[in-house]
Design a protein around this motif. Sequence first.
Motif, PDB file in Angstrom:
ATOM      1  N   ASP A 268       0.848  -1.180   0.000  1.00  0.00           N
ATOM      2  CA  ASP A 268       0.000   0.000   0.000  1.00  0.00           C
ATOM      3  C   ASP A 268       0.895   1.245   0.000  1.00  0.00           C
ATOM      4  O   ASP A 268       1.798   1.358   0.828  1.00  0.00           O
ATOM      5  N   TYR A 269       0.676   2.148  -0.934  1.00  0.00           N
ATOM      6  CA  TYR A 269       1.480   3.363  -1.017  1.00  0.00           C
ATOM      7  C   TYR A 269       0.599   4.601  -0.916  1.00  0.00           C
ATOM      8  O   TYR A 269      -0.516   4.615  -1.427  1.00  0.00           O
ATOM      9  N   TYR A 270       1.144   5.640  -0.247  1.00  0.00           N
ATOM     10  CA  TYR A 270       0.508   6.952  -0.357  1.00  0.00           C
ATOM     11  C   TYR A 270       1.579   8.001  -0.131  1.00  0.00           C
ATOM     12  O   TYR A 270       2.694   7.691   0.310  1.00  0.00           O
ATOM     13  N   GLY A 271       1.250   9.206  -0.477  1.00  0.00           N
ATOM     14  CA  GLY A 271       2.207  10.278  -0.313  1.00  0.00           C
ATOM     15  C   GLY A 271       1.675  11.317   0.643  1.00  0.00           C
ATOM     16  O   GLY A 271       0.467  11.445   0.841  1.00  0.00           O
ATOM     17  N   LYS A 272       2.601  12.060   1.289  1.00  0.00           N
ATOM     18  CA  LYS A 272       2.184  13.148   2.172  1.00  0.00           C
ATOM     19  C   LYS A 272       3.039  14.360   1.849  1.00  0.00           C
ATOM     20  O   LYS A 272       4.263  14.294   1.896  1.00  0.00           O
ATOM     21  N   VAL A 273       2.382  15.444   1.508  1.00  0.00           N
ATOM     22  CA  VAL A 273       3.100  16.683   1.234  1.00  0.00           C
ATOM     23  C   VAL A 273       2.877  17.590   2.436  1.00  0.00           C
ATOM     24  O   VAL A 273       1.751  17.755   2.897  1.00  0.00           O
ATOM     25  N   THR A 274       3.954  18.145   2.980  1.00  0.00           N
ATOM     26  CA  THR A 274       3.849  19.049   4.119  1.00  0.00           C
ATOM     27  C   THR A 274       4.209  20.447   3.643  1.00  0.00           C
ATOM     28  O   THR A 274       5.223  20.616   2.954  1.00  0.00           O
ATOM     29  N   ASP A 275       3.371  21.431   3.970  1.00  0.00           N
ATOM     30  CA  ASP A 275       3.685  22.787   3.518  1.00  0.00           C
ATOM     31  C   ASP A 275       4.425  23.550   4.610  1.00  0.00           C
ATOM     32  O   ASP A 275       4.638  23.041   5.700  1.00  0.00           O
ATOM     33  N   THR A 276       4.854  24.762   4.287  1.00  0.00           N
ATOM     34  CA  THR A 276       5.705  25.508   5.211  1.00  0.00           C
ATOM     35  C   THR A 276       4.971  25.899   6.488  1.00  0.00           C
ATOM     36  O   THR A 276       5.588  26.225   7.492  1.00  0.00           O
ATOM     37  N   LEU A 277       3.634  25.856   6.463  1.00  0.00           N
ATOM     38  CA  LEU A 277       2.877  26.113   7.690  1.00  0.00           C
ATOM     39  C   LEU A 277       2.754  24.842   8.515  1.00  0.00           C
ATOM     40  O   LEU A 277       2.207  24.851   9.604  1.00  0.00           O
ATOM     41  N   GLY A 278       3.208  23.741   7.945  1.00  0.00           N
ATOM     42  CA  GLY A 278       3.092  22.474   8.649  1.00  0.00           C
ATOM     43  C   GLY A 278       1.824  21.726   8.312  1.00  0.00           C
ATOM     44  O   GLY A 278       1.539  20.673   8.858  1.00  0.00           O
ATOM     45  N   ARG A 279       1.040  22.252   7.383  1.00  0.00           N
ATOM     46  CA  ARG A 279      -0.183  21.550   6.991  1.00  0.00           C
ATOM     47  C   ARG A 279       0.177  20.378   6.073  1.00  0.00           C
ATOM     48  O   ARG A 279       1.121  20.463   5.304  1.00  0.00           O
ATOM     49  N   THR A 280      -0.598  19.336   6.177  1.00  0.00           N
ATOM     50  CA  THR A 280      -0.281  18.163   5.365  1.00  0.00           C
ATOM     51  C   THR A 280      -1.371  17.885   4.344  1.00  0.00           C
ATOM     52  O   THR A 280      -2.552  18.163   4.576  1.00  0.00           O
TER      53      THR A 280
END
Lengths: 265, 462
Positions: free
Chosen positions: B347-359
């Motif tokens: 099972d694969y997924y991705g997580k992008v974190t922004d500079t505010l720390g939001r995912t």
Amino acid sequence: MRNSINRFLAIAVSTASLAFPFAGNATTTSAFSTGELIRGVTINTVYYFAPDGRRYVFPNEKTYFTWYTDFSKVKTIPDAQLGSIPLGLSNVTYRPGVKMVKITTDPKVYAVDQGGMLRWVPTQEMAETLYGLNWKQKIEDVPDAFFVNYKVGTQLDQSSDFTPANVMTQTQTIALDKQFDETMVTITVGGVSTGFVPVSTTVKKGSTVVWTNRDINDHTVVGGSIDSGTLRPGQTYSKTFTSTGSFDYHCGIHTGMNGTINVVN
Amino acid sequence: MKLRTLLLGLLMMSMFMTAPVHAATLSPGDLIKASGPSVYYYAQDGKRYVFPTEKTYFTWYSDFSSVKTVTDSELAALMIGGNVTYRPTVKLVKITTDPKVYAVGPYKQLRWIKTEALATELYSSAWATVVEDIPDTFFINYMLGTDISVAADFDRSSILSGANNIQSTFVIATPTPSPAPIPAATSTGGLQLSVSKATVRAGDTETLTAVATSTSGISKIDLFFDGVLIQSCNSSSCVGDVIIPISGTKSLYTAEAKAYAVDSTIKTQTVLVALDNSSSGLASITIDRAIIRQNQSAGITVDADVSIAILRTDIYKDNVSIRACASSIRQCRWSEQLTGAVGTVYDYYGKVTDTLGRTYLTPHKTVTIGSNDSPIVTVGIGKASIYKGETVDVTVSASDDDGITQIEVLKDFSVIKTCQSGAPCTIITGPWQEAGTLVFSGRATDALGQSATSSNAIITVN
């Protein structure tokens, strides 16, 4: 034409034992080519022998008669050879343009396009434009269990989307309907008792012949400029024939296995 | 006609005639029929599946007692999805014109039992009595799996226990995510609590507003978010803000208000707040191939939308981070060799974190180790942009270790051309008379029956 139902229904396993004699010439042959109709000795189901070296099933008699008018061209081949030819990856579907089809449990009427693609004919007017006043006689029921042989494509928005006569002209043969690569011809390498299937076959100049080892033992294909090396089970060897003539070959491991390729213009 | 009789048709169904149930009350897994004799399996995809022979039916059911009757028009409204295949392991099968005997495995696979000794080992000395002939026409409903060379290749009891229903023979579809819970709007009389957003994203500011009434008067209102006191007011109304935590595993938060009356009665009111971490398409994941063979490489790509100020991107395999890409990398790629046994699902997924720390999470995608990998399919278009009245060539090419047997060209996900060979399949489409966009894609099937679909190619008609 007699016994035709029986001959056809591959399903009719139980009736196969009724063993109607074959109406045509009963002599068996090991020489047949791509695009020909074949059957075995004991069971009278007819198959289309395709360029991919497989035999394609006609689900029923109605499907057969959209392509052929009788059984005069069917060649009878030895049972063991028939058995070594794998079944097709799809079934034969109605010849495009000839008939319209529906299933018993859904009133939608479809025109048949290339590759067994069904295109919904939404109105009576359009059916009449395409198939004339007697359009109702051109509709045949496809049994539910054969509906999977078809694919439902886009519906016909206007009658100019589909011209039955043109579609028929473009798909003269089952190979064209299924868009086979007709410059490829596949020969099955069977066991020692089966040999090469077909033993003798005719191809057009420029065709590539592919030998596929479907036996559980190793074999080779050797003769003249043909030399496959050892073919393990499942492996293939291919050669393109660029000059006309008759080319004999054999298996270098099992001397009883021989075959011929006739290359014509 | 012989054929129809086999559609379970002439069995004495009339004794089961009951008042029709409405299609709306059908649930996946039901057996249905209308006024005709045929019985169908109603599957999770909302389509009906045909039993091609009676023998097929009886590998799954012992009688017709659970068949529900629907009206003819309801039946007609359900598309035919395909044919049902034999229940795995129950029978051995063959075709009349070939002596090979096959065992039926999961996912419609036929596996050749190479020797009689093996058949005896798997199905006892009476194995020949469980062999049934499949009509040639229905052979295409199955896929050819790998040969069985030793008895351990085919574990009957575990395969059977995994094949409890017909649905289990279909290729596994991606599970649909469960819908977000709807915030409850309950009221406990004298206290009203409302939130500014019923669904929030990490980093958002949520405002809680409570108004209380009591005949004796209100002495205090406390506002809690996720069990933490965020505001306390000595009045009959109270407003408090909270920033939704950016790290955390919760998908649901509780907002709570407590009102203390002068007469010492306490009222409580809660509202549920759903956390939306679906990233609404801002982060996406692509896998090169859904099914690969053992020891082949799986390629995973995670793309982040341009609107995200990326801090980092992670790719997770079975919930463990296996790859991290630094900031400013909008496309994070990962490739690895998978060595699991046939049937293993990753099972694969991705997580992008922004500079505010939001995912921003991508949907999950799986890579399955199969005995056969799915083909690689690409679609090529003559021009990406055409004018009205022009035609455009669409070519679908495919490759696979086993060879390609069929290539299809699709427009708007409907097949417009089928080619039964591995050569690229080309169709000239058009002339297109209306401005807009045309979506083309391709699908290819390999010699073992595995198919795959290409990404979409979009053509703009000006």
